[in-house]
Design an enzyme around this catalytic site. Structure first.
Site, PDB file in Angstrom:
ATOM      1  N   CYS A 136       1.054  -1.371   0.248  1.00  0.00           N
ATOM      2  CA  CYS A 136      -0.457  -0.004  -0.164  1.00  0.00           C
ATOM      3  C   CYS A 136       1.009   1.094   0.073  1.00  0.00           C
ATOM      4  CB  CYS A 136      -0.990  -0.086   1.092  1.00  0.00           C
ATOM      5  SG  CYS A 136      -1.452   1.524   0.987  1.00  0.00           S
TER       6      CYS A 136
ATOM      7  N   HIS B 280      -9.045  -3.388  -2.240  1.00  0.00           N
ATOM      8  CA  HIS B 280      -7.984  -2.524  -1.285  1.00  0.00           C
ATOM      9  C   HIS B 280      -8.314  -1.367  -1.549  1.00  0.00           C
ATOM     10  CE1 HIS B 280      -4.111  -2.253  -0.030  1.00  0.00           C
ATOM     11  NE2 HIS B 280      -4.076  -1.071  -0.189  1.00  0.00           N
ATOM     12  N   GLU B 281      -8.398  -0.709  -2.346  1.00  0.00           N
ATOM     13  CA  GLU B 281      -9.240   0.962  -2.089  1.00  0.00           C
ATOM     14  C   GLU B 281     -10.542   1.086  -1.779  1.00  0.00           C
ATOM     15  OE1 GLU B 281      -6.960   2.939  -3.374  1.00  0.00           O
ATOM     16  OE2 GLU B 281      -5.843   1.095  -4.056  1.00  0.00           O
TER      17      GLU B 281
ATOM     18  N   HIS C 213      -9.705   1.277   1.833  1.00  0.00           N
ATOM     19  CA  HIS C 213      -9.677   2.665   2.886  1.00  0.00           C
ATOM     20  C   HIS C 213     -10.530   3.535   2.772  1.00  0.00           C
ATOM     21  CE1 HIS C 213      -5.199   2.540   2.455  1.00  0.00           C
ATOM     22  NE2 HIS C 213      -5.610   2.218   0.920  1.00  0.00           N
TER      23      HIS C 213
END
Length: 185
Positions: free
Chosen positions: A111, A155-156, A159
Site C-alpha cells: 500500500c 483494497h481501495e 480505505h
C-alpha cells in the site's frame, strides 16, 4: 501533480477515518482530484516518470490516502501478453463505488500508505461486481472484476472504511493457507 509527499501513511490517524459518500453530480474540484489521482497511477507505472519524481508504483489510490475522506478512488491496472508487452489497461476514476457480488481469493498486498513491508495473506474475493460513477467516462458503471483488478478494487474500497490491508491478515499465523482460496500471481 500528486507525488509521494501528498500521500499520508499508516502513522497518520486520518487514514483510519471512514470516508463519506460524494454528492452527484460531483464538483469540478472533485473531478480534477480524481483525474489527478488517475494521472498519479499512470505516472507511477511509467519507469522514467516514476524515477524522475520518486514515485512508488501503484495500481490504485483512494482519496483518503491524500487525507480527503471521500468515497473516490482511481484504478490503473495494466494487462500484459505472455511476452510482457502491455496490451491494454483497466482504468477507472470512481465515485461512491460499492461491491455488489463476490467470490474468494488470497494474496499478499502492499500500500502507498504503508511504508513497511508487511508479510501475510489477505483474504479477498476472487470476483467482485462494483457499481459507481466513473469520471473517466462520465457515467454510472458496473464493473465485473476478477483476479488482480478485483483485489485492487477491494483494497481501495477498504480505505473508505479506514481499513488497511494488514488489518485483514491472520494475526496468529500471517502465512497460514486460506482454505479454498486461489492465489493470484
Amino acid at each position: 501533480m500528486i507525488t509521494m509527499k501528498d500521500i499520508i501513511d499508516d502513522h497518520n490517524e486520518k487514514i483510519r477515518e471512514v470516508s463519506k459518500e460524494v454528492a452527484l453530480p460531483i464538483t469540478n474540484e472533485e473531478r480534477e482530484l480524481l483525474l489527478q489521482m488517475h494521472e498519479f497511477l499512470v505516472n507511477s507505472q511509467d519507469p522514467e516518470t516514476s524515477e524522475k519524481y520518486d514515485l512508488r508504483p501503484a495500481v490504485g489510490i483512494a482519496a483518503i490516502q491524500l487525507g480527503i475522506p471521500k468515497r473516490m478512488t482511481a484504478i490503473h491496472v495494466l494487462d500484459f501478453d505472455e511476452d510482457g508487452n502491455v496490451i491494454g489497461a483497466d482504468d477507472y476514476a470512481l465515485v461512491n463505488p460499492k461491491i455488489i457480488s463476490q467470490s474468494y481469493l488470497k494474496d499478499g498486498e502492499g500500500c502507498l500508505s504503508v511504508n513497511d513491508e508487511v508479510q501475510g495473506y489477505v483474504p479477498r474475493y476472487a470476483k467482485v461486481t462494483v457499481k459507481g460513477y466513473d469520471v473517466l467516462t462520465d457515467q454510472e458503471v458496473k464493473i465485473v472484476a476478477r483476479g488482480f483488478l478485483s483485489i485492487c478494487l477491494q483494497h481501495e474500497l477498504d480505505h473508505f472504511e479506514g481499513t488497511l490491508f494488514y488489518d485483514r491478515i491472520n494475526k496468529e499465523n500471517p502465512l497460514a493457507p486460506i482454505p479454498n482460496a486461489m492465489v493470484i500471481d
